[in-house]
Scaffold this motif. Structure first.
Motif, PDB file in Angstrom:
ATOM      1  N   MET A   1       0.844  -1.181   0.000  1.00 45.27           N
ATOM      2  CA  MET A   1       0.000   0.000   0.000  1.00 45.27           C
ATOM      3  C   MET A   1       0.883   1.235   0.000  1.00 45.27           C
ATOM      4  O   MET A   1       1.953   1.241   0.572  1.00 45.27           O
ATOM      5  CB  MET A   1      -0.926  -0.021   1.222  1.00 45.27           C
ATOM      6  N   THR A   2       0.389   2.273  -0.599  1.00 45.70           N
ATOM      7  CA  THR A   2       1.084   3.549  -0.552  1.00 45.70           C
ATOM      8  C   THR A   2       1.217   3.959   0.904  1.00 45.70           C
ATOM      9  O   THR A   2       0.250   3.968   1.648  1.00 45.70           O
ATOM     10  CB  THR A   2       0.288   4.613  -1.332  1.00 45.70           C
ATOM     11  N   LYS A   3       2.425   4.308   1.306  1.00 46.61           N
ATOM     12  CA  LYS A   3       2.653   4.579   2.721  1.00 46.61           C
ATOM     13  C   LYS A   3       1.897   5.781   3.250  1.00 46.61           C
ATOM     14  O   LYS A   3       1.666   5.896   4.441  1.00 46.61           O
ATOM     15  CB  LYS A   3       4.145   4.721   3.000  1.00 46.61           C
ATOM     16  N   ASN A   4       1.490   6.682   2.395  1.00 43.21           N
ATOM     17  CA  ASN A   4       0.785   7.881   2.839  1.00 43.21           C
ATOM     18  C   ASN A   4      -0.732   7.766   2.700  1.00 43.21           C
ATOM     19  O   ASN A   4      -1.416   8.774   2.754  1.00 43.21           O
ATOM     20  CB  ASN A   4       1.281   9.101   2.070  1.00 43.21           C
ATOM     21  N   VAL A   5      -1.241   6.561   2.522  1.00 42.13           N
ATOM     22  CA  VAL A   5      -2.675   6.359   2.368  1.00 42.13           C
ATOM     23  C   VAL A   5      -3.160   5.423   3.458  1.00 42.13           C
ATOM     24  O   VAL A   5      -2.527   4.418   3.746  1.00 42.13           O
ATOM     25  CB  VAL A   5      -2.998   5.777   0.970  1.00 42.13           C
ATOM     26  N   LYS A   6      -4.294   5.798   4.065  1.00 39.89           N
ATOM     27  CA  LYS A   6      -4.922   4.959   5.085  1.00 39.89           C
ATOM     28  C   LYS A   6      -6.308   4.550   4.601  1.00 39.89           C
ATOM     29  O   LYS A   6      -6.976   5.315   3.894  1.00 39.89           O
ATOM     30  CB  LYS A   6      -5.046   5.710   6.405  1.00 39.89           C
ATOM     31  N   ILE A   7      -6.734   3.365   5.015  1.00 39.54           N
ATOM     32  CA  ILE A   7      -8.082   2.898   4.719  1.00 39.54           C
ATOM     33  C   ILE A   7      -8.923   3.117   5.969  1.00 39.54           C
ATOM     34  O   ILE A   7      -8.552   2.695   7.065  1.00 39.54           O
ATOM     35  CB  ILE A   7      -8.088   1.411   4.316  1.00 39.54           C
ATOM     36  N   GLU A   8     -10.046   3.802   5.786  1.00 36.88           N
ATOM     37  CA  GLU A   8     -10.931   4.129   6.894  1.00 36.88           C
ATOM     38  C   GLU A   8     -12.373   3.835   6.508  1.00 36.88           C
ATOM     39  O   GLU A   8     -12.700   3.733   5.322  1.00 36.88           O
ATOM     40  CB  GLU A   8     -10.821   5.615   7.259  1.00 36.88           C
ATOM     41  N   LYS A   9     -13.213   3.758   7.512  1.00 38.44           N
ATOM     42  CA  LYS A   9     -14.640   3.587   7.281  1.00 38.44           C
ATOM     43  C   LYS A   9     -15.207   4.841   6.615  1.00 38.44           C
ATOM     44  O   LYS A   9     -14.874   5.965   6.986  1.00 38.44           O
ATOM     45  CB  LYS A   9     -15.339   3.332   8.621  1.00 38.44           C
ATOM     46  N   LEU A  10     -16.052   4.635   5.634  1.00 37.99           N
ATOM     47  CA  LEU A  10     -16.695   5.744   4.941  1.00 37.99           C
ATOM     48  C   LEU A  10     -17.762   6.358   5.841  1.00 37.99           C
ATOM     49  O   LEU A  10     -18.461   5.629   6.555  1.00 37.99           O
ATOM     50  CB  LEU A  10     -17.340   5.220   3.649  1.00 37.99           C
ATOM     51  N   SER A  82      -9.603   8.161  -7.643  1.00 37.06           N
ATOM     52  CA  SER A  82      -9.551   9.373  -8.459  1.00 37.06           C
ATOM     53  C   SER A  82      -8.406   9.285  -9.466  1.00 37.06           C
ATOM     54  O   SER A  82      -7.376   8.664  -9.202  1.00 37.06           O
ATOM     55  CB  SER A  82      -9.394  10.613  -7.575  1.00 37.06           C
ATOM     56  N   LEU A  83      -8.598   9.898 -10.610  1.00 34.72           N
ATOM     57  CA  LEU A  83      -7.619   9.794 -11.698  1.00 34.72           C
ATOM     58  C   LEU A  83      -6.232  10.250 -11.265  1.00 34.72           C
ATOM     59  O   LEU A  83      -5.228   9.653 -11.652  1.00 34.72           O
ATOM     60  CB  LEU A  83      -8.094  10.594 -12.908  1.00 34.72           C
ATOM     61  N   ASP A  84      -6.158  11.295 -10.468  1.00 34.49           N
ATOM     62  CA  ASP A  84      -4.861  11.811 -10.012  1.00 34.49           C
ATOM     63  C   ASP A  84      -4.121  10.853  -9.096  1.00 34.49           C
ATOM     64  O   ASP A  84      -2.932  11.032  -8.847  1.00 34.49           O
ATOM     65  CB  ASP A  84      -5.033  13.146  -9.275  1.00 34.49           C
ATOM     66  N   HIS A  85      -4.816   9.862  -8.562  1.00 30.24           N
ATOM     67  CA  HIS A  85      -4.206   8.957  -7.590  1.00 30.24           C
ATOM     68  C   HIS A  85      -4.130   7.509  -8.075  1.00 30.24           C
ATOM     69  O   HIS A  85      -3.770   6.616  -7.307  1.00 30.24           O
ATOM     70  CB  HIS A  85      -4.972   9.040  -6.265  1.00 30.24           C
ATOM     71  N   GLN A  86      -4.458   7.285  -9.334  1.00 29.05           N
ATOM     72  CA  GLN A  86      -4.379   5.927  -9.869  1.00 29.05           C
ATOM     73  C   GLN A  86      -2.925   5.523 -10.074  1.00 29.05           C
ATOM     74  O   GLN A  86      -2.035   6.363 -10.146  1.00 29.05           O
ATOM     75  CB  GLN A  86      -5.178   5.819 -11.162  1.00 29.05           C
ATOM     76  N   ARG A  87      -2.719   4.219 -10.123  1.00 32.12           N
ATOM     77  CA  ARG A  87      -1.379   3.619 -10.307  1.00 32.12           C
ATOM     78  C   ARG A  87      -0.464   3.877  -9.113  1.00 32.12           C
ATOM     79  O   ARG A  87       0.747   3.953  -9.245  1.00 32.12           O
ATOM     80  CB  ARG A  87      -0.716   4.123 -11.593  1.00 32.12           C
ATOM     81  N   LYS A  88      -1.079   4.017  -7.930  1.00 39.35           N
ATOM     82  CA  LYS A  88      -0.310   4.224  -6.705  1.00 39.35           C
ATOM     83  C   LYS A  88      -0.664   3.170  -5.655  1.00 39.35           C
ATOM     84  O   LYS A  88      -0.475   3.398  -4.470  1.00 39.35           O
ATOM     85  CB  LYS A  88      -0.558   5.636  -6.156  1.00 39.35           C
ATOM     86  N   ARG A  89      -1.241   2.057  -6.100  1.00 39.14           N
ATOM     87  CA  ARG A  89      -1.622   0.929  -5.241  1.00 39.14           C
ATOM     88  C   ARG A  89      -2.776   1.239  -4.295  1.00 39.14           C
ATOM     89  O   ARG A  89      -3.009   0.512  -3.340  1.00 39.14           O
ATOM     90  CB  ARG A  89      -0.429   0.380  -4.470  1.00 39.14           C
ATOM     91  N   ILE A  90      -3.533   2.289  -4.574  1.00 41.92           N
ATOM     92  CA  ILE A  90      -4.674   2.624  -3.732  1.00 41.92           C
ATOM     93  C   ILE A  90      -5.800   1.616  -3.951  1.00 41.92           C
ATOM     94  O   ILE A  90      -6.413   1.144  -2.996  1.00 41.92           O
ATOM     95  CB  ILE A  90      -5.125   4.080  -3.971  1.00 41.92           C
ATOM     96  N   GLY A  91      -6.065   1.275  -5.190  1.00 42.94           N
ATOM     97  CA  GLY A  91      -7.062   0.232  -5.471  1.00 42.94           C
ATOM     98  C   GLY A  91      -6.666  -1.082  -4.821  1.00 42.94           C
ATOM     99  O   GLY A  91      -7.508  -1.790  -4.252  1.00 42.94           O
TER     100      GLY A  91
END
Length: 155
Positions: A1-10, A82-91
């Motif tokens: 996972m991208t180190k600067n991204v967290k998964i949280e409850k919506l 979002s398009l600006d954040h694709q290809r950064k392992r967020i999906g």
């Protein structure tokens, strides 16, 4: 996972951004009401990916569903980054969250639908072990297109 991204409850306050991402990446339309109703379901999982600025940059919506032999299964309804954040392992981070929840809850299988022409998405899901299970003729609208049902079964 991208180190600067967290998964949280919506949360309900995230729905405007979720709908922006939905439109931006061309997902099948869900209304604000659809998302709001999903948020209150006890069998639903709705998560978001947030960056360092606490901005929602991706989301996933899914639900536990009854399966065969009294087993619980899970269906992914919508996932978008979002398009600006694709290809950064967020999906990937969003899918990995679902995999962890499903393994914890002893879910037998995960199902999803993808447009037949969406080779990038099909390849993405295959990297997690999803396989083609069926075709739904004319499943999608705008434009009309077949849907490929993909399945990941847990042993």
């Amino acid at each position: 996972m991208t180190k600067n991204v967290k998964i949280e409850k919506l949360r309900p306050t995230d729905l405007r951004r979720v709908m922006e991402i939905q439109a931006e990446v061309g997902l099948s339309h869900w209304s604000h009401r659809d998302y709001t109703e999903e948020l209150v379901r006890t069998d639903s999982l709705m998560v978001k990916a947030v960056n360092d600025s606490s901005e929602c940059v991706g989301f996933l919506v899914g639900r536990r569903v009854p399966g065969e032999k009294d087993e619980n299964e899970f269906e992914i309804y919508n996932i978008g980054v979002s398009l600006d954040h694709q290809r950064k392992r967020i999906g990937s981070a969003l899918i990995e969250e679902v995999l962890a929840v499903c393994k914890r809850d002893r879910i037998a299988a995960i199902w999803l639908d993808v447009r037949a022409s969406n080779e990038i998405a099909k390849t993405f899901y295959q990297t997690f072990g999803f396989v083609n299970a069926a075709t739904r003729r004319n499943f999608y609208r705008d434009p009309v297109e077949d849907g490929i049902v993909m399945k990941l079964a847990f042993d």
